[in-house]
Design a protein around this motif. Sequence first.
Motif, short mmCIF file in Angstrom:
data_model
loop_
_atom_site.label_atom_id
_atom_site.label_comp_id
_atom_site.label_asym_id
_atom_site.label_seq_id
_atom_site.Cartn_x
_atom_site.Cartn_y
_atom_site.Cartn_z
N ALA A 291 0.83 -1.21 0.00
CA ALA A 291 0.00 0.00 0.00
C ALA A 291 0.87 1.25 0.00
CB ALA A 291 -0.93 -0.01 1.21
N GLU A 292 1.98 1.24 0.73
CA GLU A 292 2.89 2.38 0.74
C GLU A 292 3.42 2.68 -0.66
OE1 GLU A 292 4.96 2.24 5.21
OE2 GLU A 292 6.03 1.48 3.46
N VAL A 293 3.84 1.62 -1.34
CA VAL A 293 4.41 1.79 -2.69
C VAL A 293 3.37 2.38 -3.64
CG1 VAL A 293 5.28 0.56 -4.71
CG2 VAL A 293 6.16 0.00 -2.43
N LEU A 294 2.17 1.84 -3.60
CA LEU A 294 1.11 2.32 -4.48
C LEU A 294 0.72 3.75 -4.16
CD1 LEU A 294 -1.17 -0.84 -4.77
CD2 LEU A 294 0.70 -0.12 -6.26
N ARG A 295 0.67 4.10 -2.89
CA ARG A 295 0.34 5.47 -2.51
C ARG A 295 1.43 6.43 -2.98
NH1 ARG A 295 -1.29 6.22 3.59
NH2 ARG A 295 -2.18 8.15 2.75
N GLY A 296 2.67 5.98 -2.93
CA GLY A 296 3.77 6.82 -3.42
C GLY A 296 3.67 7.06 -4.91
N ALA B 214 -8.85 4.20 -0.73
CA ALA B 214 -8.79 2.75 -0.58
C ALA B 214 -7.39 2.30 -0.18
CB ALA B 214 -9.21 2.08 -1.87
N LEU B 215 -6.36 2.92 -0.76
CA LEU B 215 -4.99 2.55 -0.42
C LEU B 215 -4.64 2.98 1.00
CD1 LEU B 215 -3.19 3.44 -3.78
CD2 LEU B 215 -3.71 1.17 -2.88
N ALA B 216 -5.12 4.14 1.41
CA ALA B 216 -4.88 4.59 2.78
C ALA B 216 -5.53 3.64 3.77
CB ALA B 216 -5.41 6.01 2.97
N GLU B 217 -6.73 3.18 3.46
CA GLU B 217 -7.43 2.23 4.33
C GLU B 217 -6.70 0.89 4.37
OE1 GLU B 217 -10.25 0.58 6.89
OE2 GLU B 217 -9.72 2.66 6.40
N ARG B 218 -6.20 0.47 3.23
CA ARG B 218 -5.46 -0.80 3.18
C ARG B 218 -4.21 -0.72 4.04
NH1 ARG B 218 -2.88 -3.36 -2.41
NH2 ARG B 218 -1.65 -5.01 -1.42
N GLN B 219 -3.50 0.40 3.98
CA GLN B 219 -2.30 0.57 4.79
C GLN B 219 -2.65 0.60 6.27
OE1 GLN B 219 0.10 3.90 3.64
NE2 GLN B 219 1.54 3.66 5.33
N SER B 220 -3.72 1.30 6.61
CA SER B 220 -4.15 1.40 8.01
C SER B 220 -4.55 0.03 8.56
CB SER B 220 -5.32 2.38 8.12
OG SER B 220 -5.81 2.44 9.44
N SER C 42 20.54 -5.50 -9.76
CA SER C 42 20.08 -4.77 -10.94
C SER C 42 18.87 -5.45 -11.57
CB SER C 42 21.22 -4.64 -11.97
OG SER C 42 21.56 -5.90 -12.54
N ILE C 43 18.88 -6.78 -11.58
CA ILE C 43 17.73 -7.53 -12.10
C ILE C 43 16.52 -7.33 -11.20
CG2 ILE C 43 16.87 -9.84 -12.63
CD1 ILE C 43 19.86 -10.61 -13.08
N GLN C 44 16.75 -7.46 -9.90
CA GLN C 44 15.68 -7.28 -8.94
C GLN C 44 15.05 -5.90 -9.04
OE1 GLN C 44 16.98 -7.73 -4.86
NE2 GLN C 44 15.16 -6.74 -4.05
N SER C 45 15.87 -4.86 -9.18
CA SER C 45 15.35 -3.49 -9.25
C SER C 45 14.52 -3.27 -10.51
CB SER C 45 16.51 -2.49 -9.20
OG SER C 45 17.21 -2.58 -7.98
N ASN C 46 15.04 -3.75 -11.64
CA ASN C 46 14.32 -3.61 -12.90
C ASN C 46 12.96 -4.30 -12.84
OD1 ASN C 46 14.35 -5.43 -15.89
ND2 ASN C 46 13.73 -3.30 -15.81
N LEU C 47 12.95 -5.54 -12.37
CA LEU C 47 11.70 -6.28 -12.32
C LEU C 47 10.81 -5.82 -11.17
CD1 LEU C 47 12.93 -9.84 -13.30
CD2 LEU C 47 11.88 -8.08 -14.73
N GLY C 48 11.40 -5.17 -10.18
CA GLY C 48 10.60 -4.54 -9.14
C GLY C 48 9.78 -3.39 -9.71
N ASP C 49 10.39 -2.62 -10.63
CA ASP C 49 9.65 -1.55 -11.30
C ASP C 49 8.47 -2.13 -12.08
OD1 ASP C 49 11.48 0.26 -10.33
OD2 ASP C 49 12.67 0.35 -12.18
N LEU C 50 8.72 -3.25 -12.76
CA LEU C 50 7.64 -3.90 -13.51
C LEU C 50 6.55 -4.38 -12.58
CD1 LEU C 50 6.37 -5.15 -16.04
CD2 LEU C 50 7.91 -7.10 -15.76
N ASN C 51 6.93 -4.99 -11.48
CA ASN C 51 5.95 -5.52 -10.53
C ASN C 51 5.11 -4.40 -9.92
OD1 ASN C 51 5.02 -7.86 -8.72
ND2 ASN C 51 5.66 -6.34 -7.24
N ASP C 52 5.76 -3.30 -9.52
CA ASP C 52 5.02 -2.19 -8.92
C ASP C 52 3.99 -1.63 -9.90
OD1 ASP C 52 6.53 -2.48 -6.65
OD2 ASP C 52 7.84 -0.78 -7.06
N ALA C 53 4.39 -1.48 -11.16
CA ALA C 53 3.46 -0.98 -12.16
C ALA C 53 2.31 -1.96 -12.37
CB ALA C 53 4.18 -0.71 -13.48
N ALA C 54 2.63 -3.25 -12.42
CA ALA C 54 1.60 -4.27 -12.64
C ALA C 54 0.60 -4.30 -11.49
CB ALA C 54 2.25 -5.63 -12.83
N VAL C 55 1.10 -4.19 -10.26
CA VAL C 55 0.20 -4.19 -9.10
C VAL C 55 -0.69 -2.95 -9.12
CG1 VAL C 55 0.09 -4.07 -6.58
CG2 VAL C 55 1.72 -5.61 -7.68
#
Length: 281
Positions: A81-86, A108-114, A217-230
């Motif tokens: 929820a923190e990542v999505l709110r950011g 909804a994201l604030a409620e999820r984090q809470s 470097s692989i983790q960071s790149n695919l983390g960007d993909l995952n965050d966008a997908a979520v």
Amino acid sequence: MSQSPHEPVGEWWRDQVVALHRWGRLVLRDEDDSVHQMRVTVRRLRSVLATYRPFLDQERSEPLREELKWLGALLGEIRDAEVLRGRLRRWAAKHGPGPTSVDELRAALAERQSQGRELLLPELDGDRYRTLSAALATGLPWSEALPGKKALRKRLRRGWRRLTAAADAAEDAGDAAERHRRLHEVRKKAKRVRYAAESLREVFGKDAERLAKAAKSIQSNLGDLNDAAVMIGTIQLVPAPDEAVRELLAVEQAAADEAEKRFARVWKKANRPKAVGWLSP
């Protein structure tokens, strides 16, 4: 007398346990980035238990893995929820205020984090977490079959080969959805290699540092993909999307596409002999 190779790993483990306690205290105080850092520490501990599994007393190590998984899941609810709110804040900063259905998403994201914090905080002050903390503090549960440098390098080589196989499988995926699923597996395996290599810096020096950097470097790149997908999946749950929400969705889809395209370059650079050649028998 030279230090046995498993001893620096044990020291690294103790440092991570100390970090876990420190970040736990900061989570209770709601300090910035504390949930993220505690979650990363949990992942490091779990990854090392998995990597060194053949050399551990599994009657002790496997319950630790399960309890760390439990703790990581609690932290993950808040962190996601923190990542999505950011991401939403950064988008809103460019587009200015205004009443749109983006407000529903923000709420909804604030409620999820809470809600996540309401679940986590009592556990951090509960018996289950105290029991886990005490077990972690006893040290990495080695068995009698302690590993030497050759065995430790072999474990890293196995991890990298599994990562390579996952990357090859992602390349062969038949459709976009399957490719994203397989790239998520690549990310998980990259994290395991990274944390294992980090735990062996005192054993393998620059070689381990380069391997950890490549995996990161692989983790960071695919983390960007995952965050966008979520974020895309979350946006698609908005019941009555307006123009602003549709624009946000387009931005996130573009971010996911860019991260996916970038993966080929990141993988090629990470998989170079300078980083991984030393793993060969």
